[in-house]
Design a protein around this motif. Structure first.
Motif, short mmCIF file in Angstrom:
data_model
loop_
_atom_site.label_atom_id
_atom_site.label_comp_id
_atom_site.label_asym_id
_atom_site.label_seq_id
_atom_site.Cartn_x
_atom_site.Cartn_y
_atom_site.Cartn_z
N TYR A 127 6.82 0.56 1.65
CA TYR A 127 5.57 -0.18 1.81
C TYR A 127 4.42 0.83 1.84
N CYS A 128 3.34 0.50 1.14
CA CYS A 128 2.21 1.43 1.03
C CYS A 128 1.65 1.76 2.41
N LYS A 129 1.36 3.05 2.62
CA LYS A 129 0.88 3.49 3.93
C LYS A 129 -0.54 2.98 4.21
N ASP A 130 -1.30 2.69 3.14
CA ASP A 130 -2.69 2.27 3.35
C ASP A 130 -2.86 0.76 3.39
N CYS A 131 -2.17 0.03 2.49
CA CYS A 131 -2.43 -1.41 2.42
C CYS A 131 -1.20 -2.24 2.77
N GLY A 132 -0.04 -1.59 2.93
CA GLY A 132 1.14 -2.33 3.35
C GLY A 132 1.84 -3.10 2.24
N GLU A 259 4.66 3.19 -7.53
CA GLU A 259 3.39 3.46 -6.87
C GLU A 259 2.79 2.18 -6.33
N CYS A 260 1.83 2.33 -5.40
CA CYS A 260 1.11 1.16 -4.92
C CYS A 260 0.03 0.85 -5.94
N THR A 261 0.09 -0.33 -6.55
CA THR A 261 -0.87 -0.65 -7.61
C THR A 261 -2.24 -0.99 -7.03
N ASN A 262 -2.31 -1.32 -5.73
CA ASN A 262 -3.61 -1.55 -5.10
C ASN A 262 -4.36 -0.24 -4.92
N CYS A 263 -3.65 0.77 -4.42
CA CYS A 263 -4.30 2.00 -3.99
C CYS A 263 -4.05 3.16 -4.95
N ASP A 264 -3.25 2.93 -5.99
CA ASP A 264 -2.90 4.01 -6.92
C ASP A 264 -2.25 5.20 -6.21
#
Ligand SMILES: [Zn+2]
Ligand SMILES: [Zn+2]
Length: 464
Positions: A127-132, A259-264
């Motif tokens: 899970y993305c560290k910034d947006c989850g 990769e997290c596609t929200n935060c790249d």
């Protein structure tokens, strides 16, 4: 019945105890009675009770366990004594100040950790560290699957971004050759011909390539068409694609990269070695998997947590030349309602952050040390700094020793660092109550069973 046997039934019989100060002691201690050992300090009371009788009982208990169970326990040396007989299973209660962390965890038992690495490597989710957001790798078919979750008649645009890995003009030529002639303005969804727009505009990164648009139907023919255009867009767009549901005003980004596609933000894919701190692949790059770094030791800066700020809790601020920082802190403390006359241990995390990082005219403890560092050509600053240096928990990995990608992998809401911090019985509960789908069970059922019985054993032999 001979006398020897009689004694064995009624007494703990110690012969020839010579450990430490004991001078060849011989003693019979009756079973089922309270026996008090008294004597002057240093006469060997604890040596007899703990280091001889209890130690021997413990040693025999450990010897009686299977070789598997024994590997988790420290090997115990035989106490210096000729014989101890009639010894029942022993427990010792020691008078001792409360240890800082009295709970036993699997943190140090490598075998359990290895199974956890396997488990998280196989079925852990990132899970993305910034947006989850769940991090995953997309393929044309996974994108089609998502598109088909939209409602019938939704207007859907298939787009992809410029790669920006080559000149924009070059890329435009490439797109035209592949049959893409339309751009979509990101903020307005306005469609513009690729020839109508200035290259400098495109360079501002405000446009996407429009690959296809359609009104969603779920008949076979439409699905084939959608699949074709998504496959093409995926290929020409270097594995990046953005689906825009115009009706719902909803954008979804997809990527073939992990990769997290929200935060790249790219992540390492879970695999067992990602969780190994003794391997550069998994180790926290900041502390090289050590878990600690050389820095300012908080316990040296605030040695007495029961002191208040005003009474000098922050040690380096207690000199005449640094008292100005304390005065500045007291000023901002009033503004931020930080109690300066209460023990510093009563401050909240947020309040402590201000104490460390500063606010307004107060530079903070960190700012203070940064100032010393920046001026470390001055001898007395170097000396002052060295008084507070020590190994501190690595801030990058919070002492877990593994890199961010590894710490962001979860199973049923827990990551490995959280799991190994749990007391053994709670750890076992977690493993017992794991909820896995059929795919996960197939991938990891065996590992879960292995963990289950190993942890059960540890709990059973009382390491919890
Ligand atoms: Zn994110
Ligand atoms: Zn670290």
């Amino acid at each position: 019945m001979n006398k020897e046997n009689d004694i064995r039934k009624k007494y703990i019989s110690v012969k020839g105890a010579r450990l430490h100060n004991l001078k060849n002691i011989e003693v019979n201690i009756p079973h089922n009675k309270i026996t008090v050992i008294t004597g002057v300090s240093g006469s060997g009371k604890s040596t007899l009770a703990f280091d001889t009788i209890y130690a021997e009982g413990q040693r025999r208990f450990v010897e009686s366990l299977s070789s598997y169970a024994r590997q988790f326990l420290e090997r115990m040396a035989k106490p210096e004594v000729d014989s101890v007989t009639g010894i029942p299973p022993a427990i010792a209660i020691e008078q001792k100040p409360t240890a800082r962390n009295p709970r036993s965890t699997v943190g140090t038992t490598t075998e359990i950790y290895d199974y956890l690495r396997l488990l998280f490597g196989r079925i852990g989710k990132t899970y993305c560290k910034d947006c989850g957001q769940l991090v995953k790798r997309d393929s044309p078919s996974s994108v089609v699957e998502e598109v088909l979750k939209f409602n019938d008649d939704d207007i859907v645009y298939v787009t992809f971004p410029f790669s920006r890995q080559m000149e924009v003009t070059e890329e435009i030529e490439k797109f035209k050759e592949s049959g893409f002639f339309r751009l979509l303005k990101k903020d307005t969804n306005e469609i513009i011909s690729i020839d109508e727009i200035d290259v400098s505009e495109i360079e501002k990164n405000e446009y996407l390539i429009l690959a296809d648009r359609f009104k969603l139907q779920k008949d076979k023919e439409t699905i084939t068409r959608i699949t074709d255009s998504i496959e093409l867009a995926f290929r020409v767009g270097n594995g990046k694609i953005e689906i825009r549901n115009i009706t719902k005003n909803e954008n979804k980004k997809f990527s073939k990269e992990y990769e997290c596609t929200n935060c790249d933000i790219p992540y390492f894919e879970p695999e067992p070695r990602l969780f190994a701190f003794n391997n550069p692949y998994g180790a926290c790059p900041h502390c090289q998997g050590f878990g600690r770094t050389m820095g300012i030791d908080e316990d040296l800066v605030i040695p007495d947590k029961t002191r208040s700020i005003r009474k000098g809790a922050i040690h380096p601020f207690n000199t005449e030349s640094n008292a100005k920082h304390l005065r500045a802190l007291i000023k901002v403390a009033t503004k931020n309602s930080i109690p300066v006359d209460e023990p510093i241990s009563s401050l909240s995390k947020k309040q402590l952050e201000i104490v460390w990082d500063g606010a307004g005219d107060y530079i903070g403890i960190n700012g203070f040390f940064k100032y010393l560092e920046d001026n470390s050509y001055k001898m007395h600053y170097r000396i002052l700094m060295s008084r507070y240096r020590g190994y501190t928990k690595c801030r990058a990995c919070d002492g877990s020793r593994i890199r961010t990608s590894a710490r962001q992998v979860f199973i049923n809401g827990k990551n490995i660092p959280e799991l190994i911090e749990l007391p053994l019985n709670q750890h076992l509960e977690f493993i017992k109550n794991l909820k896995l789908n059929s795919y996960e069970t197939e991938m990891a059922g065996q590992i879960v069973r292995e963990l289950n019985w190993r942890l059960s054993l540890l709990v059973e032999i009382g390491l919890e």
